[in-house]
Write an enzyme that holds these catalytic residues in place. Sequence first.
Site, PDB file in Angstrom:
ATOM      1  N   TYR A   1      -2.716 -10.073   4.958  1.00 50.54           N
ATOM      2  CA  TYR A   1      -2.692  -8.653   5.329  1.00 50.54           C
ATOM      3  C   TYR A   1      -4.121  -8.196   5.578  1.00 50.54           C
ATOM      4  O   TYR A   1      -4.947  -8.172   4.664  1.00 50.54           O
ATOM      5  CB  TYR A   1      -2.015  -7.852   4.221  1.00 50.54           C
ATOM      6  CG  TYR A   1      -1.949  -6.357   4.404  1.00 50.54           C
ATOM      7  CD1 TYR A   1      -2.189  -5.737   5.632  1.00 50.54           C
ATOM      8  CD2 TYR A   1      -1.620  -5.537   3.326  1.00 50.54           C
ATOM      9  CE1 TYR A   1      -2.106  -4.363   5.779  1.00 50.54           C
ATOM     10  CE2 TYR A   1      -1.535  -4.160   3.458  1.00 50.54           C
ATOM     11  CZ  TYR A   1      -1.782  -3.583   4.674  1.00 50.54           C
ATOM     12  OH  TYR A   1      -1.709  -2.214   4.804  1.00 50.54           O
TER      13      TYR A   1
ATOM     14  N   TYR B   1     -12.930  -3.444  -1.773  1.00 48.37           N
ATOM     15  CA  TYR B   1     -14.097  -2.921  -2.497  1.00 48.37           C
ATOM     16  C   TYR B   1     -15.235  -3.925  -2.627  1.00 48.37           C
ATOM     17  O   TYR B   1     -16.381  -3.601  -2.346  1.00 48.37           O
ATOM     18  CB  TYR B   1     -13.708  -2.395  -3.894  1.00 48.37           C
ATOM     19  CG  TYR B   1     -14.858  -1.677  -4.568  1.00 48.37           C
ATOM     20  CD1 TYR B   1     -15.234  -0.403  -4.143  1.00 48.37           C
ATOM     21  CD2 TYR B   1     -15.587  -2.284  -5.595  1.00 48.37           C
ATOM     22  CE1 TYR B   1     -16.314   0.245  -4.745  1.00 48.37           C
ATOM     23  CE2 TYR B   1     -16.655  -1.645  -6.196  1.00 48.37           C
ATOM     24  CZ  TYR B   1     -17.017  -0.373  -5.770  1.00 48.37           C
ATOM     25  OH  TYR B   1     -18.069   0.258  -6.349  1.00 48.37           O
TER      26      TYR B   1
ATOM     27  N   ILE C   1       5.388  -4.214  10.121  1.00 45.12           N
ATOM     28  CA  ILE C   1       5.625  -3.705   8.772  1.00 45.12           C
ATOM     29  C   ILE C   1       5.305  -2.219   8.843  1.00 45.12           C
ATOM     30  O   ILE C   1       4.152  -1.826   9.016  1.00 45.12           O
ATOM     31  CB  ILE C   1       4.784  -4.455   7.736  1.00 45.12           C
ATOM     32  CG1 ILE C   1       5.246  -5.919   7.676  1.00 45.12           C
ATOM     33  CG2 ILE C   1       4.893  -3.798   6.361  1.00 45.12           C
ATOM     34  CD1 ILE C   1       4.457  -6.800   6.735  1.00 45.12           C
TER      35      ILE C   1
ATOM     36  N   ARG D   1      -9.061   0.231   5.056  1.00 43.40           N
ATOM     37  CA  ARG D   1      -8.841   0.486   3.625  1.00 43.40           C
ATOM     38  C   ARG D   1      -9.652  -0.440   2.729  1.00 43.40           C
ATOM     39  O   ARG D   1     -10.023  -0.063   1.618  1.00 43.40           O
ATOM     40  CB  ARG D   1      -7.357   0.322   3.277  1.00 43.40           C
ATOM     41  CG  ARG D   1      -6.507   1.532   3.621  1.00 43.40           C
ATOM     42  CD  ARG D   1      -5.098   1.341   3.094  1.00 43.40           C
ATOM     43  NE  ARG D   1      -4.251   2.500   3.319  1.00 43.40           N
ATOM     44  CZ  ARG D   1      -4.066   3.499   2.458  1.00 43.40           C
ATOM     45  NH1 ARG D   1      -4.707   3.488   1.313  1.00 43.40           N
ATOM     46  NH2 ARG D   1      -3.265   4.506   2.741  1.00 43.40           N
TER      47      ARG D   1
ATOM     48  N   LYS E   1      -0.051  -9.796   8.659  1.00 43.74           N
ATOM     49  CA  LYS E   1       0.129  -8.387   9.020  1.00 43.74           C
ATOM     50  C   LYS E   1      -1.232  -7.897   9.500  1.00 43.74           C
ATOM     51  O   LYS E   1      -2.180  -7.780   8.719  1.00 43.74           O
ATOM     52  CB  LYS E   1       0.608  -7.574   7.815  1.00 43.74           C
ATOM     53  CG  LYS E   1       0.706  -6.073   8.090  1.00 43.74           C
ATOM     54  CD  LYS E   1       1.069  -5.284   6.833  1.00 43.74           C
ATOM     55  CE  LYS E   1       1.083  -3.792   7.101  1.00 43.74           C
ATOM     56  NZ  LYS E   1       1.366  -2.993   5.878  1.00 43.74           N
TER      57      LYS E   1
ATOM     58  N   THR F   1       0.827  -1.206   0.000  1.00 42.34           N
ATOM     59  CA  THR F   1       0.000   0.000   0.000  1.00 42.34           C
ATOM     60  C   THR F   1       0.860   1.255   0.000  1.00 42.34           C
ATOM     61  O   THR F   1       0.637   2.183  -0.788  1.00 42.34           O
ATOM     62  CB  THR F   1      -0.920   0.013   1.234  1.00 42.34           C
ATOM     63  OG1 THR F   1      -1.676  -1.186   1.274  1.00 42.34           O
ATOM     64  CG2 THR F   1      -1.847   1.211   1.204  1.00 42.34           C
ATOM     65  N   THR F   2       1.878   1.284   0.877  1.00 40.00           N
ATOM     66  CA  THR F   2       2.753   2.448   0.974  1.00 40.00           C
ATOM     67  C   THR F   2       3.580   2.621  -0.298  1.00 40.00           C
ATOM     68  O   THR F   2       4.015   3.729  -0.620  1.00 40.00           O
ATOM     69  CB  THR F   2       3.683   2.314   2.198  1.00 40.00           C
ATOM     70  OG1 THR F   2       2.878   2.098   3.363  1.00 40.00           O
ATOM     71  CG2 THR F   2       4.519   3.564   2.421  1.00 40.00           C
TER      72      THR F   2
END
Length: 294
Positions: free
Chosen positions: A133, A107, A203, A138, A161, A44-45
Site C-alpha cells: 500500500y 513517519y 480500494i 499520508r 494499492k 486507514t479508513t
Amino acid sequence: MFKGSIVALITPMNEKGNICKKSLKNLITYHINNKTSAIVSVGTTGESSTLNQKEHIDLVMRVVDIAEKKIPIIAGTGSNATTESINLTQKFEDSGVAACLSVTPYYNRPNQEGLYRHFQSIAENTNLPQILYNVPMRTGCDLLPETIAKLSQHPNIIGIKEATGDLSRVNKIKSLVKKYFLLISGDDATALDFIKLGGHGVISVTANIAAKKMSQMCSLALKNDFNNAESINQLLMPFHKHLFIDSNPIPVKWVAKKLGLILNATLRLPMTSLSQTNKKILMKITNEFLKNTK
C-alpha cells in the site's frame, strides 16, 4: 478475488467510541448484497491508527465471522515497525482472512532499501498473500516502481494499492512486474482511468456509501465498457471529491449515518466531527445522488 470494487470499510462506533456490532453487521450485509468484491478491514479508513492491537485483531475477526465466507476479507496490517507488522500479520494466519494490506512505514520515512527489506521481511514470515500500500501523502515516503518490481518477485506479494493518484505509475509498474501482479487504485477520483490503463480495481472510500454503483462502474470498466462506466463515474464524482473535504473518514462516516448504514458517526480523537459548513455541502451532494439513483 481482488478485482473490481473493494471497500476500505469504515469502523462503526457507538457514542462511547466502542465498536458498534449492530452497525458492523449491517455494513457487511450491505456490501455482500451490493456485490462489493472484497472488504478491507481496519485500514486507514477503518481508523487503524486509533485502535489498539487487541481491538484491531478482534475487529478483523468479527468481520470475518459476520461475512461467513460470502465476501473475501483483507486485513490491514501495516505499521512503521517491521516487527509489529509481522506480528500482526501472523495473528491472522489460519483465521479466514484472505490477504493482508500493508502500508508503507509512516513517519520514520525509510529509503527504498528500507522499504524493500520491510516488505520482504513480512512476506518471508507469513503464508498470507500480501498487498503493498503506497500513499505518500499520508506516510511521507514513496514506494517507487523499481522497488515494487523487486518485491513482486516474492510469491507472497501479490499486488499493490497505488494511492498516489499519478496515473503514469500504472504503465510504469505494469512494465516491471510479473503478469498476474495486481494493480489496485487507492484513489476514487482517478480509479476509472486507472482501470482503463490496465488496473484491476480500486480500494474505495466511496464504496462505503455507494456500494452498488461502485461495483457496477468497476465491473463495466473491467469489461471495457467504458462509456457506461463513465456515466456511473460522473454520478459518483461528487462523492469521490467531497468525501475528502475533511480528513478521511470524517466525511464518509457522516454520510453513512445520514443514509442509515450506521447508527452513529462517532470518531476517536484526534479525529473530530464534521463542521456545519461541510455537513451542508455533503447533504446537498447526498440528496442529489439519491435523486439521480431512484
